[in-house]
Design a protein around this motif. Structure first.
Motif, PDB file in Angstrom:
ATOM      1  N   SER A   2       0.838  -1.189   0.000  1.00 18.20           N
ATOM      2  CA  SER A   2       0.000   0.000   0.000  1.00 18.20           C
ATOM      3  C   SER A   2       0.881   1.250   0.000  1.00 18.20           C
ATOM      4  CB  SER A   2      -0.906   0.002   1.228  1.00 18.20           C
ATOM      5  OG  SER A   2      -0.146   0.021   2.403  1.00 18.20           O
ATOM      6  N   GLN A   3       0.262   2.354  -0.325  1.00 17.79           N
ATOM      7  CA  GLN A   3       0.996   3.604  -0.393  1.00 17.79           C
ATOM      8  C   GLN A   3       0.360   4.626   0.530  1.00 17.79           C
ATOM      9  OE1 GLN A   3       1.034   4.679  -4.544  1.00 17.79           O
ATOM     10  NE2 GLN A   3       2.947   3.588  -4.861  1.00 17.79           N
ATOM     11  N   ILE A   4       1.158   5.596   0.962  1.00 13.14           N
ATOM     12  CA  ILE A   4       0.659   6.683   1.784  1.00 13.14           C
ATOM     13  C   ILE A   4       1.075   8.003   1.144  1.00 13.14           C
ATOM     14  CG2 ILE A   4       0.594   5.431   3.968  1.00 13.14           C
ATOM     15  CD1 ILE A   4       3.277   6.656   4.686  1.00 13.14           C
ATOM     16  N   ALA A   5       0.224   9.010   1.310  1.00 17.68           N
ATOM     17  CA  ALA A   5       0.531  10.362   0.858  1.00 17.68           C
ATOM     18  C   ALA A   5       0.932  11.168   2.080  1.00 17.68           C
ATOM     19  CB  ALA A   5      -0.671  10.988   0.176  1.00 17.68           C
ATOM     20  N   ILE A   6       2.074  11.813   1.998  1.00 21.76           N
ATOM     21  CA  ILE A   6       2.595  12.600   3.108  1.00 21.76           C
ATOM     22  C   ILE A   6       2.628  14.055   2.662  1.00 21.76           C
ATOM     23  CG2 ILE A   6       4.506  12.908   4.720  1.00 21.76           C
ATOM     24  CD1 ILE A   6       5.405  10.039   3.808  1.00 21.76           C
ATOM     25  N   LYS A   7       1.958  14.926   3.423  1.00 21.52           N
ATOM     26  CA  LYS A   7       1.875  16.342   3.077  1.00 21.52           C
ATOM     27  C   LYS A   7       2.428  17.167   4.229  1.00 21.52           C
ATOM     28  CE  LYS A   7      -1.466  19.899   1.819  1.00 21.52           C
ATOM     29  NZ  LYS A   7      -2.883  20.179   1.571  1.00 21.52           N
ATOM     30  N   GLN A   8       3.334  18.090   3.911  1.00 17.63           N
ATOM     31  CA  GLN A   8       3.882  18.969   4.935  1.00 17.63           C
ATOM     32  C   GLN A   8       2.878  20.081   5.195  1.00 17.63           C
ATOM     33  OE1 GLN A   8       7.795  20.517   4.158  1.00 17.63           O
ATOM     34  NE2 GLN A   8       7.695  21.909   5.892  1.00 17.63           N
ATOM     35  N   LEU A  26      12.384  12.495   3.176  1.00 17.71           N
ATOM     36  CA  LEU A  26      11.044  12.129   2.700  1.00 17.71           C
ATOM     37  C   LEU A  26      10.725  12.788   1.355  1.00 17.71           C
ATOM     38  CD1 LEU A  26       9.000  12.316   6.012  1.00 17.71           C
ATOM     39  CD2 LEU A  26       9.416  10.276   4.640  1.00 17.71           C
ATOM     40  N   GLY A  27      11.484  13.800   0.985  1.00 13.33           N
ATOM     41  CA  GLY A  27      11.252  14.481  -0.285  1.00 13.33           C
ATOM     42  C   GLY A  27      10.360  15.704  -0.161  1.00 13.33           C
ATOM     43  N   LEU A  28      10.127  16.154   1.076  1.00 10.96           N
ATOM     44  CA  LEU A  28       9.287  17.332   1.296  1.00 10.96           C
ATOM     45  C   LEU A  28      10.157  18.574   1.297  1.00 10.96           C
ATOM     46  CD1 LEU A  28       7.079  15.792   4.080  1.00 10.96           C
ATOM     47  CD2 LEU A  28       6.394  16.271   1.733  1.00 10.96           C
ATOM     48  N   ARG A  29       9.854  19.500   0.390  1.00 15.10           N
ATOM     49  CA  ARG A  29      10.697  20.664   0.208  1.00 15.10           C
ATOM     50  C   ARG A  29      10.087  21.955   0.744  1.00 15.10           C
ATOM     51  NH1 ARG A  29      13.725  17.618  -2.276  1.00 15.10           N
ATOM     52  NH2 ARG A  29      13.765  16.791  -4.358  1.00 15.10           N
ATOM     53  N   LYS A  30       8.769  22.076   0.736  1.00 14.53           N
ATOM     54  CA  LYS A  30       8.127  23.305   1.192  1.00 14.53           C
ATOM     55  C   LYS A  30       6.725  22.998   1.696  1.00 14.53           C
ATOM     56  CE  LYS A  30       6.828  24.310  -3.568  1.00 14.53           C
ATOM     57  NZ  LYS A  30       6.901  25.261  -4.647  1.00 14.53           N
ATOM     58  N   MET A  31       6.068  24.006   2.216  1.00 12.50           N
ATOM     59  CA  MET A  31       4.723  23.841   2.763  1.00 12.50           C
ATOM     60  C   MET A  31       3.754  23.373   1.675  1.00 12.50           C
ATOM     61  SD  MET A  31       4.259  25.135   6.025  1.00 12.50           S
ATOM     62  CE  MET A  31       2.664  25.865   5.910  1.00 12.50           C
ATOM     63  N   ASN A  32       2.806  22.541   2.059  1.00 10.17           N
ATOM     64  CA  ASN A  32       1.757  22.002   1.192  1.00 10.17           C
ATOM     65  C   ASN A  32       2.295  21.126   0.065  1.00 10.17           C
ATOM     66  OD1 ASN A  32      -0.419  23.217   2.618  1.00 10.17           O
ATOM     67  ND2 ASN A  32       0.103  25.147   1.648  1.00 10.17           N
ATOM     68  N   HIS A  33       3.539  20.689   0.166  1.00  6.96           N
ATOM     69  CA  HIS A  33       4.114  19.772  -0.807  1.00  6.96           C
ATOM     70  C   HIS A  33       3.717  18.353  -0.401  1.00  6.96           C
ATOM     71  CE1 HIS A  33       7.799  17.870  -2.849  1.00  6.96           C
ATOM     72  NE2 HIS A  33       6.916  18.166  -3.769  1.00  6.96           N
ATOM     73  N   THR A  34       3.281  17.543  -1.353  1.00  6.55           N
ATOM     74  CA  THR A  34       2.835  16.184  -1.076  1.00  6.55           C
ATOM     75  C   THR A  34       3.690  15.193  -1.843  1.00  6.55           C
ATOM     76  OG1 THR A  34       0.575  16.980  -0.792  1.00  6.55           O
ATOM     77  CG2 THR A  34       0.851  14.619  -1.121  1.00  6.55           C
ATOM     78  N   VAL A  50       8.566  13.340  12.533  1.00  9.68           N
ATOM     79  CA  VAL A  50       8.067  14.679  12.185  1.00  9.68           C
ATOM     80  C   VAL A  50       6.540  14.720  12.142  1.00  9.68           C
ATOM     81  CG1 VAL A  50      10.136  15.389  10.939  1.00  9.68           C
ATOM     82  CG2 VAL A  50       8.363  14.147   9.727  1.00  9.68           C
ATOM     83  N   HIS A  51       5.900  13.940  12.994  1.00  8.96           N
ATOM     84  CA  HIS A  51       4.431  13.808  12.958  1.00  8.96           C
ATOM     85  C   HIS A  51       3.716  15.132  13.172  1.00  8.96           C
ATOM     86  CE1 HIS A  51       3.778  14.152  17.342  1.00  8.96           C
ATOM     87  NE2 HIS A  51       4.997  13.642  17.396  1.00  8.96           N
ATOM     88  N   HIS A  52       4.342  16.079  13.872  1.00  7.75           N
ATOM     89  CA  HIS A  52       3.714  17.370  14.139  1.00  7.75           C
ATOM     90  C   HIS A  52       3.829  18.329  12.951  1.00  7.75           C
ATOM     91  CE1 HIS A  52       7.932  17.591  15.171  1.00  7.75           C
ATOM     92  NE2 HIS A  52       7.875  18.900  15.046  1.00  7.75           N
ATOM     93  N   LEU A  53       4.590  17.958  11.934  1.00  7.74           N
ATOM     94  CA  LEU A  53       4.780  18.813  10.761  1.00  7.74           C
ATOM     95  C   LEU A  53       4.070  18.294   9.517  1.00  7.74           C
ATOM     96  CD1 LEU A  53       8.635  19.447  11.075  1.00  7.74           C
ATOM     97  CD2 LEU A  53       6.787  20.935  11.846  1.00  7.74           C
ATOM     98  N   VAL A  54       3.626  17.041   9.545  1.00  2.41           N
ATOM     99  CA  VAL A  54       3.066  16.421   8.343  1.00  2.41           C
ATOM    100  C   VAL A  54       1.677  15.846   8.613  1.00  2.41           C
ATOM    101  CG1 VAL A  54       5.329  15.843   7.412  1.00  2.41           C
ATOM    102  CG2 VAL A  54       4.134  14.194   8.816  1.00  2.41           C
ATOM    103  N   GLU A  55       1.002  15.568   7.509  1.00  2.00           N
ATOM    104  CA  GLU A  55      -0.305  14.913   7.542  1.00  2.00           C
ATOM    105  C   GLU A  55      -0.207  13.682   6.628  1.00  2.00           C
ATOM    106  OE1 GLU A  55      -3.731  16.644   5.185  1.00  2.00           O
ATOM    107  OE2 GLU A  55      -4.312  17.123   7.241  1.00  2.00           O
ATOM    108  N   VAL A  56      -0.686  12.537   7.114  1.00  2.00           N
ATOM    109  CA  VAL A  56      -0.552  11.283   6.372  1.00  2.00           C
ATOM    110  C   VAL A  56      -1.933  10.755   6.016  1.00  2.00           C
ATOM    111  CG1 VAL A  56       0.322   8.922   6.458  1.00  2.00           C
ATOM    112  CG2 VAL A  56       1.575  10.749   7.601  1.00  2.00           C
TER     113      VAL A  56
END
Length: 59
Positions: A2-8, A26-34, A50-56
């Protein structure tokens, strides 16, 4: 697998260097990057750091 989407959702400013490097790994470069990653224990551990910075979401 399965896959997950990670958004900063919060800024990396004033975060410790370890968390900044984790976001980079993780490949997250800026805000709202998924990014889409496979759901495995290593990625889950990185997200937990980094659970407090991202949404999964499950895909």
């Amino acid at each position: 697998m399965s896959q997950i989407a990670i958004k900063q959702i919060k800024s990396r400013i004033n975060c410790p260097a370890v968390q900044k490097r984790t976001l980079d790994a993780l490949g997250l470069r800026k805000m709202n990057h998924t990014v889409v990653k496979e759901d495995n224990p290593s990625i889950r551990g990185m997200v937990k750091t980094v659970h407090h910075l991202v949404e999964v979401t499950q895909l």
